[in-house]
Enzyme design. Sequence first.
Site, short mmCIF file in Angstrom:
data_model
loop_
_atom_site.label_atom_id
_atom_site.label_comp_id
_atom_site.label_asym_id
_atom_site.label_seq_id
_atom_site.Cartn_x
_atom_site.Cartn_y
_atom_site.Cartn_z
N LYS A 280 80.90 -35.44 44.98
CA LYS A 280 79.69 -34.66 44.69
C LYS A 280 80.06 -33.18 44.52
O LYS A 280 81.07 -32.74 45.09
CB LYS A 280 78.70 -34.79 45.86
N ARG A 354 73.87 -48.76 47.90
CA ARG A 354 73.58 -50.15 47.51
C ARG A 354 74.74 -51.07 47.88
O ARG A 354 74.54 -52.26 48.13
CB ARG A 354 73.25 -50.21 46.02
N1 BES Z 1 72.80 -40.47 48.93
C1 BES Z 1 72.76 -40.35 47.52
C2 BES Z 1 71.35 -40.14 46.97
C3 BES Z 1 70.78 -38.76 47.16
C4 BES Z 1 71.11 -37.74 46.31
C5 BES Z 1 69.86 -38.53 48.15
C6 BES Z 1 70.55 -36.49 46.47
C7 BES Z 1 69.28 -37.28 48.30
C8 BES Z 1 69.64 -36.25 47.47
C9 BES Z 1 73.32 -41.61 46.87
O1 BES Z 1 74.34 -42.22 47.56
C10 BES Z 1 73.86 -41.22 45.55
O2 BES Z 1 74.80 -40.48 45.51
N2 BES Z 1 73.23 -41.70 44.48
C11 BES Z 1 73.61 -41.35 43.18
C12 BES Z 1 73.57 -42.59 42.35
C13 BES Z 1 74.20 -42.43 41.00
C14 BES Z 1 75.68 -42.22 41.13
C15 BES Z 1 73.90 -43.66 40.18
C16 BES Z 1 72.64 -40.30 42.65
O3 BES Z 1 71.45 -40.39 42.93
O4 BES Z 1 73.09 -39.36 42.00
MN MN Z 2 76.22 -41.40 47.07
#
Ligand code: BES
Ligand code: MN
Length: 496
Positions: A280, A354
Amino acid sequence: MKYQIKASKNLAVKTDCLVVAVRPLKNMSSQQRELNDKTGKAIDRLQAAGLLSGKKKQIVSLPAPSGVGASKILFVGIGRAKKLDSESVRILLNGLARQLKDLGPDTVSFDLAALVSKSDMQTVSRHLIEALGDSQYRYIKQPKAARDNAKKKQLKCTILCDSRTLAAQARKGAAIGQAINNGKTLAKNLANMPGNICTPSYLASQARKLGNSHGLKVRVLNEKQMRELGMGSLLSVSLGSRQPAKLIVMQYTGAKNKAQAPHALVGKGLTFDAGGISLKPSPKMDEMKYDMCGAASVFGALLAAAELQLPINIVGVVPSSENLPDGSANKPGDVVTSMSGQTIEILNTDAEGRLILCDALTYTERFKPQTVIDIATLTGAVIVALGHQTAGVMGNDQGVIDDLLAAGDTSLDFAWQLPLKETYKKQLKSEYADLANIGGPSAGTITAGCFLSYFAEKFRWAHLDIAGTAWGGSVGKRASGRAVPILTQYLIDRCQ
Ligand code: BES
Ligand code: MN
Ligand code: ZN
């Protein structure tokens, strides 16, 4: 916070602060008229001076009134009562609770009879206790300030009711509010804790603690046990971490029939999500300590259910891991085999929630649950769709979804359904496995739900995406304690 309900026709009680809800002009109750008389017509004089109109959200303080036991009186304007639904009542009570927090009384008594119109006394009391709980909440700084905070004095509040009937309603509502409040506090404490302290092992230890204090049966599976069960998807997320993954199982048995099928709550417990190799960006990455808010909600809802002694059986399942980049971490393109036997191509290691939930869902089959709700901070996309106000709901059973939506409305912990249609599922097609773990840039929240649906075929299931509601928004960089209210209400509603 401590509370009591008093059936009393008298507002002249001894307290640091007496809170009196007032409608616009003249419409005083008999007790308020008496209060007016006892305080040398203070209400009349405030109104005559144009200082107290009773309009909504107006708060007027009367310091050192004579003739009553209160050190000060707060008049809270509630506007024209017939407009007040439970959401407006809650907004009003939140404002009042913040004001009280600034004033800092040790004891406070409430005359909220004027608020009882469209909302009954049970609803008003419930939201009063929750609003006070939210405003009084303080995070215990880690690690060394814990001792200082233990001494923190608790607010003592009294809800005054002029009849036994109202008092009975208030008692019921306050008990629910307090249980939800305690659940939220537990969830907030766990969620606000930094990732280096709140690890999967720490969550497991807290589950045991909760089990001991509230009579839950707790079992924690280690990585070896998960490997034996074939949880290749869950374990793959933990490959990049030095902290061992845990699968935490908490069972509450409240039904007379101990064998009655339970309701299952499955909560994502990512104690820190750096994204893994699909790292990230740095800004706000610290907030990914909150990626265990689904798990925290399960802890909180179980605590609330146990305190309310709900006559149902509940099983909480929490898959917990970190998601970090490392030489042995998952790589984009890796294929793993889930406990269900379905293979998954990991196209983005940041779609890890997931991957741990799918094996936890398969594991949950063994409890033959009546219903399964999973709760997860699953997608950033749900914040785009619904903001920080509303959680996203999907599922394979409209009855369960409707029950969850109704629980959201009652608890004011709102949720909204997104369409889990067949047509989205093709976005999860993979060249190299049964499923890809991402579905491309569009409908990210829905394709995440679709992914989970492949692991929820054996039960009635709904999925709650709380990435927007669990922290942030108007709450700031703090855990909100959501989804404890909606889950607790869902469980309460299952008791009828
Ligand atoms: N934990 C995150 C989702 C999230 C992102 C929660 C920002 C709160 C704020 C999750 O694990 C994630 O990274 N999801 C990705 C999925 C994507 C790679 C398909 C996302 O939402 O960017
Ligand atoms: Mn994630
Ligand atoms: Zn995550």
